[in-house]
Design a protein around this motif. Structure first.
Motif, PDB file in Angstrom:
ATOM      1  N   GLU B  27       0.846  -1.191   0.000  1.00  0.00           N
ATOM      2  CA  GLU B  27       0.000   0.000   0.000  1.00  0.00           C
ATOM      3  C   GLU B  27       0.877   1.235   0.000  1.00  0.00           C
ATOM      4  O   GLU B  27       2.074   1.171   0.301  1.00  0.00           O
ATOM      5  CB  GLU B  27      -0.939  -0.007   1.218  1.00  0.00           C
ATOM      6  N   SER B  29       2.406   4.503   1.466  1.00  0.00           N
ATOM      7  CA  SER B  29       2.678   4.886   2.849  1.00  0.00           C
ATOM      8  C   SER B  29       2.393   6.364   3.034  1.00  0.00           C
ATOM      9  O   SER B  29       2.088   7.084   2.078  1.00  0.00           O
ATOM     10  CB  SER B  29       4.130   4.603   3.198  1.00  0.00           C
ATOM     11  N   ALA B  30       2.498   6.803   4.263  1.00  0.00           N
ATOM     12  CA  ALA B  30       2.303   8.220   4.562  1.00  0.00           C
ATOM     13  C   ALA B  30       3.459   9.058   4.020  1.00  0.00           C
ATOM     14  O   ALA B  30       3.375  10.275   3.936  1.00  0.00           O
ATOM     15  CB  ALA B  30       2.174   8.397   6.069  1.00  0.00           C
ATOM     16  N   VAL B  31       4.544   8.396   3.654  1.00  0.00           N
ATOM     17  CA  VAL B  31       5.698   9.100   3.096  1.00  0.00           C
ATOM     18  C   VAL B  31       5.550   9.111   1.585  1.00  0.00           C
ATOM     19  O   VAL B  31       5.524   8.060   0.942  1.00  0.00           O
ATOM     20  CB  VAL B  31       7.017   8.392   3.465  1.00  0.00           C
ATOM     21  N   CYS B  34       6.801   6.450  -1.164  1.00  0.00           N
ATOM     22  CA  CYS B  34       7.294   5.202  -0.572  1.00  0.00           C
ATOM     23  C   CYS B  34       6.138   4.251  -0.302  1.00  0.00           C
ATOM     24  O   CYS B  34       5.041   4.674   0.019  1.00  0.00           O
ATOM     25  CB  CYS B  34       8.033   5.466   0.734  1.00  0.00           C
ATOM     26  N   MET B  35       6.400   2.951  -0.427  1.00  0.00           N
ATOM     27  CA  MET B  35       5.345   1.972  -0.186  1.00  0.00           C
ATOM     28  C   MET B  35       5.617   1.170   1.083  1.00  0.00           C
ATOM     29  O   MET B  35       6.730   1.094   1.563  1.00  0.00           O
ATOM     30  CB  MET B  35       5.217   1.019  -1.383  1.00  0.00           C
ATOM     31  N   VAL B  36       4.545   0.583   1.591  1.00  0.00           N
ATOM     32  CA  VAL B  36       4.658  -0.427   2.636  1.00  0.00           C
ATOM     33  C   VAL B  36       4.412  -1.764   1.949  1.00  0.00           C
ATOM     34  O   VAL B  36       3.404  -1.930   1.261  1.00  0.00           O
ATOM     35  CB  VAL B  36       3.590  -0.211   3.735  1.00  0.00           C
TER      36      VAL B  36
END
Lengths: 493, 493
Positions: B27, B29-31, B34-36
């Protein structure tokens, strides 16, 4: 090679650095504070990773991956956390370079980030901001996740493996419905770490809790395993934190419990790092080089041919091929070094220095008599063994070496634990003998801090289990106030 | 779940995003950028890593680890390299935060680095600066090293797995005594990648060379594998670069050859990344969800009990435990989902969506008749099988699915390769049919660039092997000038 470097007695620190660099474990990089982990060292780390990863999976954890960068605002949400890490953060401020009019490469001032990004020193904040989207109900709990990653904590004074600006580690981050479950997880993972340290690294550890002063920034309770190095200093080899609801509150992570009520989620985090490589070296190695426990050695056995002329070598090659296959079949990691460019004596010294647990030498007379010469690295004993059933003999020997290393380290630790009742004795032991000192402490940060300032010794942990004598109440060596139990003091890495 | 999202035909891009997020692969990410990578997705990546790592070791490579940060000056030493990456670099400029008078957390202006550090977008520069210390003589060569790491290339428009600011990858960096050996290594690793794509991912690939325009920044020659996605677009799935002596010259890495003369070392680098996850999803999945090749599926088999009441469930549990053990013994990864909180229909849809290759359903009547119902994810065929010898039947079925996925993807690619001889035809095919277009090109960057501007199609590669018809000379579809062979054009990810 051999003895042309400082012994442990002469200069322990120099001995360590020499070993790490010359045995090809790691070296300082051109980037200040960062290390290069060389293939031989990385191969040991890989074996550590594999063993730990299996232990994490066996206890129900899954791996995932979270971003390297953490927005500054996230990082600031848990107050004690940011205070703990602020002084050692690498900060990304721009996202582009450009060519200046003079042809040089410069940071493009127009590519400034609206919010600075911190290179993760640890991932609680970015992970808990993510967990907010993953956790709604008690059915989503527990959430048991681990990450293998690199982290950065800016360090001015670095030492290979022990303290570097960038290091590799794993960080577990779990979420639970109750405080009890979270505490249980915290101690479960401490047990996993102790199991790994003792049964894979052959390093005995003391399990305990940190004092409030030494707690992880953001934790309610920090558990640790402490190992004794050969200079008597302590090395913290792993930590497991009970984080309470601190991060759930900072990132507003609530769940509906079985009774249908909303509550904040309970958290743990736990980690070990490439620091374990330093512990491994310092716990077992000697003045002739590395000594590796068989379970983590890149090669468990090295075979070296002793021969004159290629005809002899070819005969030996054929026999070694049989031996090698039978050992590999037994799951033993074997290297056969039949390079014709180096003499046997050079190879003996090389593999001794690299800590290979078992060396097998084989020459023409061995072929005739059906024997090999087997030398073990830990005790340096040699024996001539019949080739019959050699695979089982070597497997048994490797177990024996693994066991012996642990016992030797345990015996060393026991000889270097002192019990003292006065501050004068305490200081005397630290100066003259070093090692761990079991002493009474009144439980206040003030006494702890003063002892640290005056002697450099810190409370390594309040042991979870200890001998009856140590559990009895007494008086603090510093303040004379009442104390419930002895704690472990030591100088440390 | 099921069909409540866009089909491939309706909106391919939305279909992809939905699948990646809802099947728990990754998903945002909050950044930004960047992904999680979520546990289910990471588990697939782990299997990719394990298979590739073994292939690298089988071809003589060792792993090592180099710093995350690269000093700006290093980065600038190879001119075309810095030009290629300058526009997408995350730059670390400070190493400390502090609390401002208003209580907020700010970057400490006094902790400015004297030289900025680049977060590695690739590691040639830091690695070749290190190799200088490792290589003196031909005896030190070849040096065959791989690194598993995270890298950062700043991207404004990101897509999960396909284009993210941070991604995970492996990068091989090898050093050789001769150009011939380095070229041989470059193509050897290209073959390893093709082998992995085809035999593990079940994705057919075309091996080829990039045009000068599309080469890696700093390479003399870039080889690649190109895969076709279900929308007909190309996805570059791996690259292998012959770097000549460019980096050896930039970092002054010389060796003494067998004749005793000093020469610069020859280099290669090669990499694949989490991008492969995107290729995997887009190559096989369908409108009901993921379709995973058995070799990379976290679970190859899911077993679901069909029951009324706990008494029935307990009987099924006992039988399933036997089945589960026999499958595990065969090396098959099995999940038994006997949660009482979800109905079988929900579970069927869930595991179909997650792409589990084989589903086994078992109810009371199956217990009586000694059968199970087996459904395969790829074709959705169901059959009732006798439990006798079930482990072998399932093992065989998994091989069959792996094989079928590859054949299906290969057949799709073959149906979507067109051969055209005029620019009008070329544009027509791209608009109406998409897919790969084999066409003649005059070999100039000018024609290549104009075709790209006018059609968005790029030359994916100059194939290493091709059919006789394609190898024949012809005339460039754009300029009408002579061309030696057809090349692969396509729209791409």
């Amino acid at each position: 090679m051999g003895k042309q470097f400082a012994t442990r007695a002469e200069n322990y620190s120099e001995w360590y650095n020499h070993l790490v660099e010359k045995a090809d474990l790691a070296e300082h990089s051109a980037v200040k504070g960062c290390m290069v982990i060389k293939p031989y060292g990385y191969s040991i780390w890989e074996k550590m990773q594999q063993a730990l990863d299996q232990m994490f999976k066996d206890t129900g954890h899954e791996n995932a991956y979270f971003p390297l960068f953490i927005p500054k605002s996230f990082f600031s949400k848990e107050a004690s956390h940011v205070q703990g890490f602020a002084k050692e953060c690498a900060v990304v401020t721009h996202y582009r370079l450009k060519t200046a009019p003079d042809g040089s490469i410069v940071v493009d001032p127009e590519a400034k980030l609206s919010e600075e990004l911190i290179v993760r020193p640890t991932s609680e904040t970015i992970i808990w901001s993510t967990y907010k989207g993953w956790i709604q109900s008690y059915r989503d709990l527990p959430l048991l996740i681990n990450q293998w990653a690199n982290v950065v904590r800016w360090e001015m004074r670095t030492r290979l493996f022990l303290r570097t600006a960038e290091f590799l580690w794993q960080e577990g981050h779990t979420a639970h419905a109750t405080a009890e479950e979270a505490v249980e997880e915290t101690t479960r993972m401490l047990d996993v770490y102790a199991d790994f340290a003792e049964n894979w690294m052959a390093v005995p550890v003391i399990k305990g809790r940190k004092t409030a002063n030494e707690r992880f920034a953001g934790a309610l309770d920090t558990y640790c395993i402490e190992a004794m190095m050969q200079d008597g200093k302590a090395l913290q080899a792993g930590t497991s934190h009970f984080l309470g609801q601190n991060f759930a509150k900072a990132f507003d992570v609530k769940f509906t419990n079985k009774e249908g009520k909303l509550d904040y989620v309970w958290a743990t985090s736990w980690g070990v790092s490439t620091r374990l490589m330093g512990a491994l070296v310092m716990a077992h190695s000697d003045d002739q080089g590395l000594v590796l426990p068989p379970k983590l050695a890149p090669y468990q056995v090295v075979i070296i041919p002793i021969y004159k002329g290629l005809e002899e070598l070819e005969k030996i090659n054929a026999k070694v091929e049989e031996i090698r296959k039978s050992l590999i079949k037994k799951g033993i990691r074997v290297k056969y070094d039949n390079r014709d460019t180096q003499r046997p004596g050079w190879k003996f010294a090389e593999y001794e220095f690299k800590g290979v647990p078992v060396r097998i030498a084989i020459g023409p007379r061995d072929l005739e008599s059906g024997t090999v010469e087997v030398a073990r690295r830990d005790t340096k004993e040699k024996e001539v063994l019949q080739m019959v059933d050699l695979d089982n003999k070597i497997a048994h020997l490797l177990e024996n070496i693994q066991d012996n290393l642990f016992k030797k380290a345990l015996s060393f630790r026991e000889q270097n634990i002192s019990r003292v009742d006065t501050y004068a004795e305490f200081k005397k032991v630290l100066t003259e003998k070093s090692g761990f000192v079991m002493a009474h402490w009144d439980g206040t940060p003030e006494s702890e801090e003063r002892i640290k300032q005056e002697t450099k010794a810190t409370i390594r942990c309040i042991p979870l289990k200890q001998e009856e004598a140590d559990k009895k109440p007494g008086v603090c060596i510093y303040s004379g106030k009442p104390s419930e139990q002895r704690v472990v003091f030591a100088l440390s890495y």
